[in-house]
Design a protein around this motif. Structure first.
Motif, short mmCIF file in Angstrom:
data_model
loop_
_atom_site.label_atom_id
_atom_site.label_comp_id
_atom_site.label_asym_id
_atom_site.label_seq_id
_atom_site.Cartn_x
_atom_site.Cartn_y
_atom_site.Cartn_z
N ALA A 278 0.82 -1.21 0.00
CA ALA A 278 0.00 0.00 0.00
C ALA A 278 0.86 1.26 0.00
CB ALA A 278 -0.94 -0.01 1.20
N ILE A 279 1.93 1.28 0.80
CA ILE A 279 2.82 2.45 0.84
C ILE A 279 3.51 2.65 -0.50
CG2 ILE A 279 4.93 3.36 1.88
CD1 ILE A 279 4.07 2.06 4.51
N THR A 280 3.95 1.55 -1.11
CA THR A 280 4.59 1.65 -2.43
C THR A 280 3.64 2.22 -3.46
OG1 THR A 280 6.01 -0.25 -1.91
CG2 THR A 280 5.77 0.34 -4.24
N TYR A 281 2.39 1.73 -3.44
CA TYR A 281 1.38 2.23 -4.37
C TYR A 281 1.17 3.73 -4.20
CZ TYR A 281 -3.26 3.34 -6.14
OH TYR A 281 -4.30 3.95 -6.78
N MET A 282 0.99 4.17 -2.95
CA MET A 282 0.74 5.59 -2.70
C MET A 282 1.95 6.44 -3.08
SD MET A 282 -1.45 5.52 0.87
CE MET A 282 -1.76 7.27 0.78
N ALA A 283 3.15 5.93 -2.85
CA ALA A 283 4.35 6.67 -3.22
C ALA A 283 4.43 6.86 -4.73
CB ALA A 283 5.59 5.95 -2.70
#
Length: 513
Positions: A278-283
């Motif tokens: 999820a963090i990778t996607y948002m980044a």
């Protein structure tokens, strides 16, 4: 707040917070009421837990259980999932046999763990079959959106009924994997088979949605490899299935589970993977710079017309300049993307919005550009949906009482919904084509509530009749999907007509007349 609901875009921050607090209060009140009902039900369930075992049954794998007030397991229900006897399969899993429950004359049908192939055969859990059948109903609803716009996909931000199809299916895949991989003796063999199944599913998706089968108005087939659509619904399911299966095979702890906290500790590495994804996607979504770009489309006379899209932005979530589309264009190539983008029905593009229609005179240049709603970056968040379903499946495996299961489903479901609507209010909108975090949480929370509802109906109260049709559709999911994806069903419906093709079955039943 009272009266007619306000548009969140016009609310002040205080009004938004008041709205959220009132929603939380109502939800907590409903949960308190449910808690009281579950307490009463579990008191009756205690009678079942002390039922005698048939002395003729040497291996203790069956028991005749009954109690006043209804049956606990339903037919093939979740409460019949037992660990009393099991046998290993060829790839290291166990077939867990359930108690044969006979409540008021009803014979129990065994729930067996399959070998990781999903929920197959008659060992299917009724709750899952019913919910998966619900997905097929929603797929039909999805296909009907062309002539019933009210249930069609949202052109961009926001959600409609059809936008719940994909995440609900991914959620139930995750639940199934928790049962299928309850025990794994040979991890390498299980991994090999999971990879093989995912590849098969991906290839089937290429054939069904790659463009090989043409529309009902062009009853031909074949596709130029240079223009084949590489991603699609089954491809996304294959990716999410594979990653989630690998997490369940390799990243499952061996801690004892006596509470919800213990369950979180046992599956902490899986939760960490979901958080990283999820963090990778948002980044990538909010941090990737999207430059200007151009594309060409074919026009009458075998000529191509070029369009220039001005971007030069970072963190944009509009149709033309988002990172999701840019990554697909760079890696897959725009010629391999879906050629009928959902945003073509948006107010900026279509005169007949939210339906397809002629382009507006002032339509933006991106309105005719290909965009894949099942692209690479958006499929990353689909993995998170599947991992959430996996955790709901773990509740089935590690907790036996109805109250424990229901509460451990309701609390995260309501929490995800509250967080999703909060994010949407503050600008991180629910968006199915981008598969945003708020959309992921909202659909996963809704799927959890639906799953808990079907479980209550079928397993707690033994009322299986309302889900029989959905269960049948769930057992034939792929066949029904092929009929729709290959246009076989639409061709059949349009193929029978009176005098003229326009006088077909649809007009006869009053649809599209």
């Amino acid at each position: 707040m009272s009266g007619s609901p306000q548009d969140p875009a016009t609310m002040s921050t205080d009004e938004k917070l008041d709205f959220l607090m009132s929603a939380v209060t109502r939800m907590m009140g409903q949960m308190t009421t449910m808690n009281g009902r579950l307490d009463a039900h579990d008191r009756r369930l205690a009678l079942v837990e002390h039922a005698p075992v048939d002395p003729k049954d040497n291996d203790n794998t069956s028991a005749v259980l009954s109690y006043q007030g209804g049956r606990t397991g339903g037919i093939g229900g979740l409460d019949g999932f037992r660990d009393l006897s099991s046998r290993p399969t060829e790839d290291g899993h166990f077939y867990g046999r359930r108690d044969n429950v006979d409540a008021r004359g009803g014979g129990g049908r065994g729930l067996q763990e399959d070998d990781g192939r999903g929920w197959g055969g008659r060992g299917r859990q009724d709750d899952g079959g019913g919910q998966r059948g619900n997905q097929l109903l929603m797929i039909i609803v999805d296909d009907a959106g062309a002539f019933l716009p009210a249930i069609n996909h949202s052109p961009w931000d926001g959600v409609t009924i059809a936008d719940f199809v994909m995440p609900f299916f991914l959620f139930i895949v995750g639940v199934a994997l928790a049962l299928a991989y309850k025990r794994v003796l040979d991890r390498l063999e299980a991994t090999r088979k999971a990879i093989l199944r995912a590849l098969k599913l991906f290839c089937v998706g290429l054939v069904l949605q790659g463009g090989f089968f043409h529309g009902v108005r062009s009853l031909t087939f074949g596709i130029d490899i240079q223009k084949i659509r590489l991603m699609g619904i089954l491809q996304r399911i294959a990716i999410a299935y594979l990653v989630t299966a690998l997490c369940e095979i390799w990243l499952k702890g061996d801690d004892d589970v006596d509470s919800g906290i213990d369950l979180l500790k046992r599956n902490r590495y899986q939760l960490f993977i979901g958080l990283i994804v999820a963090i990778t996607y948002m980044a990538l979504l909010y941090g990737t710079y999207v430059p200007d770009w151009e594309y060409q489309i074919s026009v009458a006379g075998s000529m191509e017309k070029s369009f220039f899209v001005k971007c030069g932005v970072r963190g944009d979530t509009g149709p033309g300049c988002n990172a999701v589309g840019m990554i697909d264009r760079k890696i897959l190539g725009i010629q391999h993307l879906y050629s009928r983008p959902v945003y073509a029905r948006s107010k900026q593009c279509s005169i007949n919005s939210p339906q397809n229609g002629p382009l507006r005179p002032d339509a933006p240049s991106w309105c005719q550009a290909s965009f894949d709603p099942e692209g690479l970056l958006s499929s990353v968040m689909a993995i998170v949906t599947c991992l959430i379903g996996l955790q709901y499946g773990h509740v089935i495996v590690h907790f036996q009482k109805h109250k424990e299961r229901i509460m451990k489903w309701l609390i995260p479901s309501f929490s995800m919904l509250i967080l999703a609507f909060s994010m949407d209010f503050f600008g991180m909108h629910m968006n199915k084509p981008l598969y945003t975090v708020s959309y992921t949480l909202a659909t996963a929370g809704a799927a959890g509530l639906l799953f808990a509802g079907i479980y209550t109906l079928v397993d707690m109260y033994g009322n299986r009749r309302p889900t029989v049709a959905m269960e049948w559709m769930g057992t034939h999911a792929l066949m029904i999907y092929v009929l729709i994806a290959c246009n076989i069903l639409p061709i059949f419906i349009h193929g029978f007509y009176w005098v003229q093709p326009k006088n077909n079955l649809l007009k006869f039943i009053g649809v599209g007349a």
